[in-house]
Design a protein around this motif. Sequence first.
Motif, PDB file in Angstrom:
ATOM      1  N   VAL A  36       0.854  -1.193   0.000  1.00 36.60           N
ATOM      2  CA  VAL A  36       0.000   0.000   0.000  1.00 36.60           C
ATOM      3  C   VAL A  36       0.885   1.235   0.000  1.00 36.60           C
ATOM      4  O   VAL A  36       1.853   1.304   0.755  1.00 36.60           O
ATOM      5  N   THR A  65      -8.427   4.082  -4.306  1.00 31.48           N
ATOM      6  CA  THR A  65      -7.159   4.727  -3.969  1.00 31.48           C
ATOM      7  C   THR A  65      -7.332   6.240  -4.075  1.00 31.48           C
ATOM      8  O   THR A  65      -8.074   6.726  -4.929  1.00 31.48           O
ATOM      9  N   VAL A  71      -1.965   0.483  -4.772  1.00 35.33           N
ATOM     10  CA  VAL A  71      -2.079  -0.750  -3.989  1.00 35.33           C
ATOM     11  C   VAL A  71      -1.814  -1.957  -4.886  1.00 35.33           C
ATOM     12  O   VAL A  71      -2.141  -1.933  -6.071  1.00 35.33           O
TER      13      VAL A  71
END
Lengths: 152, 102
Positions: A36, A65, A71
């Motif tokens: 992440v 996001t 991610v």
Amino acid sequence: MMIKRVAMGLGAATVLGAAAGMASAAEAPAGYVKNVTGEVRVISAGEAARAAVGSPVAAGSTLKTAANSSVGISLRDNTLLSLGPNTEFTLSEFAFDPGEGKLSLASRLTRGTLDYVSGVIARLRPEAVSVATPSSTLAVRGTHFVVKVEGE
Amino acid sequence: MLRKSFVTLLLAGLLAACASPSYVVLLPDLDGGTGQVEVRGTKGTQVLARANEGADLDGAKPPYAVSEARLQEDFGAAMAARPEAAEQFQLYFRKRWLDADR
């Protein structure tokens, strides 16, 4: 004769055990978050949670996001998905149970960018893998590609 | 006044030209081969079969080559987030040992 029957009984028990193992595998999450950057949310059954390394991703989940965020996700069949910034992606459908012949992987990119490396499901049953976008459906035949959907 | 509107028009034109549409690009597989993606869009169907070949998502235009620079600009962040591929093994079991004591 008797011994043989016992052996067959044992065999049947082993097969049942394997089937039970598969049933529990079907309830396992479709995949997990592997990395992440910035702010990423997983929305599952109406509940939004901040994504972290190791967060489970279930069929039906949506990932979002923020700006300057990304991610990476790995699914159980080894499909690799990664999302760039300002992206909304839904894992609509996931079934990976080759023994039962249950194989499907449908997803939707609503906006943003997606890097997609297909896994075992696409290799075993390419027609069961698709990515929907607002203006098209992509049929995936075992491959690596990137998609961008411009926001309005 | 006229000059100002001209500049505005020019800017709008430039922006329109820069805004890349929604599109998909086929890339080489991690093991070196290249797969295939079929784009079934609202305006047509296109098939991508060569690496770095792209198509607009509406399927209107035939596939076109996409430069490395454009790939990096649009997809750099997504590509950088791609997880490592796990080692894969496929196990094939012979049925013969099951039959051996028959």
